[in-house]
Design a protein around this motif. Structure first.
Motif, PDB file in Angstrom:
ATOM      1  N   GLY A  54     -20.228  -9.864  17.182  1.00  4.00           N
ATOM      2  CA  GLY A  54     -21.422 -10.456  16.452  1.00  4.00           C
ATOM      3  C   GLY A  54     -21.825  -9.690  15.067  1.00  4.00           C
ATOM      4  O   GLY A  54     -22.204 -10.224  14.294  1.00  4.00           O
ATOM      5  N   VAL A  55     -21.673  -8.342  15.062  1.00  8.84           N
ATOM      6  CA  VAL A  55     -22.034  -7.769  13.920  1.00  8.84           C
ATOM      7  C   VAL A  55     -21.004  -7.880  12.857  1.00  8.84           C
ATOM      8  O   VAL A  55     -21.496  -8.255  11.556  1.00  8.84           O
ATOM      9  CB  VAL A  55     -21.934  -6.299  14.159  1.00  8.84           C
ATOM     10  N   LEU A  56     -19.590  -8.021  12.984  1.00  6.54           N
ATOM     11  CA  LEU A  56     -18.742  -8.258  12.117  1.00  6.54           C
ATOM     12  C   LEU A  56     -18.585  -9.637  11.501  1.00  6.54           C
ATOM     13  O   LEU A  56     -18.798  -9.904  10.338  1.00  6.54           O
ATOM     14  CB  LEU A  56     -17.456  -8.018  12.422  1.00  6.54           C
ATOM     15  N   GLY A  57     -19.033 -10.715  12.547  1.00  5.47           N
ATOM     16  CA  GLY A  57     -19.108 -11.989  12.178  1.00  5.47           C
ATOM     17  C   GLY A  57     -20.263 -12.371  11.412  1.00  5.47           C
ATOM     18  O   GLY A  57     -20.217 -13.048  10.389  1.00  5.47           O
ATOM     19  N   GLY A  58     -21.292 -11.880  11.848  1.00  5.88           N
ATOM     20  CA  GLY A  58     -22.582 -11.924  11.203  1.00  5.88           C
ATOM     21  C   GLY A  58     -22.544 -11.463   9.693  1.00  5.88           C
ATOM     22  O   GLY A  58     -23.295 -12.018   8.782  1.00  5.88           O
ATOM     23  N   ALA A  59     -22.060 -10.269   9.601  1.00  2.00           N
ATOM     24  CA  ALA A  59     -21.889  -9.592   8.229  1.00  2.00           C
ATOM     25  C   ALA A  59     -21.157 -10.526   7.135  1.00  2.00           C
ATOM     26  O   ALA A  59     -21.324 -10.815   6.060  1.00  2.00           O
ATOM     27  CB  ALA A  59     -21.491  -8.405   8.336  1.00  2.00           C
ATOM     28  N   GLY A  60     -19.880 -10.973   7.860  1.00  3.25           N
ATOM     29  CA  GLY A  60     -19.024 -11.916   7.206  1.00  3.25           C
ATOM     30  C   GLY A  60     -19.800 -13.206   6.523  1.00  3.25           C
ATOM     31  O   GLY A  60     -19.583 -13.699   5.609  1.00  3.25           O
ATOM     32  N   PHE A  61     -20.438 -13.710   7.621  1.00  2.06           N
ATOM     33  CA  PHE A  61     -21.106 -14.787   7.356  1.00  2.06           C
ATOM     34  C   PHE A  61     -22.165 -14.785   6.208  1.00  2.06           C
ATOM     35  O   PHE A  61     -22.307 -15.569   4.962  1.00  2.06           O
ATOM     36  CB  PHE A  61     -21.711 -15.543   8.507  1.00  2.06           C
ATOM     37  N   LEU A  62     -22.808 -13.751   6.423  1.00  6.46           N
ATOM     38  CA  LEU A  62     -24.063 -13.565   5.562  1.00  6.46           C
ATOM     39  C   LEU A  62     -23.515 -13.149   3.840  1.00  6.46           C
ATOM     40  O   LEU A  62     -24.046 -13.517   2.821  1.00  6.46           O
ATOM     41  CB  LEU A  62     -25.041 -12.380   5.782  1.00  6.46           C
ATOM     42  N   ALA A  63     -22.364 -12.581   3.913  1.00  4.06           N
ATOM     43  CA  ALA A  63     -21.591 -12.597   2.531  1.00  4.06           C
ATOM     44  C   ALA A  63     -21.035 -13.945   2.051  1.00  4.06           C
ATOM     45  O   ALA A  63     -21.429 -14.081   0.899  1.00  4.06           O
ATOM     46  CB  ALA A  63     -20.366 -11.647   2.811  1.00  4.06           C
ATOM     47  N   PHE A  64     -20.777 -14.531   2.783  1.00  2.86           N
ATOM     48  CA  PHE A  64     -20.372 -16.031   2.201  1.00  2.86           C
ATOM     49  C   PHE A  64     -21.845 -16.765   1.810  1.00  2.86           C
ATOM     50  O   PHE A  64     -21.702 -17.576   0.858  1.00  2.86           O
ATOM     51  CB  PHE A  64     -19.717 -16.820   3.481  1.00  2.86           C
ATOM     52  N   LEU A  65     -22.894 -16.553   2.783  1.00  3.70           N
ATOM     53  CA  LEU A  65     -24.305 -17.161   2.291  1.00  3.70           C
ATOM     54  C   LEU A  65     -24.826 -16.456   1.215  1.00  3.70           C
ATOM     55  O   LEU A  65     -25.159 -17.465   0.004  1.00  3.70           O
ATOM     56  CB  LEU A  65     -25.003 -16.537   3.313  1.00  3.70           C
TER      57      LEU A  65
END
Length: 266
Positions: free
Chosen positions: A8-19
């Protein structure tokens, strides 16, 4: 639990970077996620990815995604990237497939794939469109973080204090106490974002949107749970360790973005 948190933490961080980057990078990521989500949807019903009916649904889903880009001025409004031409065309093709296949492709399968194309297509399309709006990153951040807060609050509060089942026939692990905990955390995060970003409007407005998200998000989760119950699967996929598939992770967000745009809150 540990695996779920790490993913969750890694996936969320990656997604927010693309956002944060936005533009075509974010749109491309959403397109990939939408494609994987649609393939998971086919898998749950045991429909081959390469079948003509599955490919038809995939094309319809992508037409919806691309139409969203035309509505934000990123692509020219050419046919069939227009509403409702794309949906009507997809419907006609699906119905025609039943006839030319001599009923090998049956109405239940067509209805399932048509629904999946709309559900996944519009949900992910509005995620892209929100980012392309004025202050789109902040609006997207609000919807994402409040939804995640609701999911996390419900999960941990339910684990600790959950006793009364919310909807056992569809999702036996969800509890009333967990749902209330998720709602409370959603309102707290909404208040923080509202104070940090006054351009979103009054604090009361942001709290109202947060409350709406805390109601719609769990409904989106229950909808996917109902589909999984009907198709007899536990998870939509296994791409995200501890979470399942793309649809398992984005089920709440798909409905949140769809509803917020439908009632024009964002």
């Amino acid at each position: 639990m540990k695996q779920r948190i790490i993913t969750g933490v890694l996936g969320g961080a990656g997604f927010l970077a693309f956002l944060w980057v936005g533009g075509w990078s974010y749109a491309g990521l959403i397109g990939v996620l939408a494609t994987i989500g649609y393939l998971e949807f086919c898998r749950m019903k045991k429909i081959p990815f390469y079948s003509l009916e599955a490919v038809t649904g995939l094309v319809l889903m992508w037409l919806i995604l691309l139409t969203g880009l035309t509505e934000q001025g990123f692509l020219p409004p050419i046919w069939p990237l227009q509403m409702p031409d794309n949906i009507q065309t997809g419907l006609v093709v699906f119905l025609t497939l039943m006839v030319i296949s001599r009923n090998r492709i049956q109405v239940e399968e067509v209805a399932y794939l048509f629904l999946g194309s709309l559900y996944i297509g519009f949900g992910f399309s509005y995620m892209i469109q929100t980012r392309l709006m004025t202050d789109g990153m902040i609006w997207s951040l609000l919807a994402l973080t409040v939804t995640w807060a609701n999911d996390s609050g419900a999960y941990f509060m339910g684990k600790r204090w959950g006793k009364r089942k919310l909807w056992p026939s569809i999702s036996p692990n969800k509890t009333v106490e967990g749902s209330l905990g998720g709602m409370l955390l959603s309102l707290i995060i909404s208040a923080i974002i509202g104070l940090l970003f006054p351009e979103l409007g009054s604090l009361a407005t942001v709290l109202g949107i947060g409350l709406m998200i805390s109601i719609v998000g769990p409904l989106g989760d229950l909808i996917e749970s109902a589909v999984k119950r009907t198709t007899g699967v536990k998870d939509s996929g296994s791409l995200l360790p501890g979470h399942g598939g793309v649809l398992d992770r984005f089920d709440s967000l798909l409905l949140v973005f769809l509803v917020l745009h439908t009632i024009q809150l964002i």
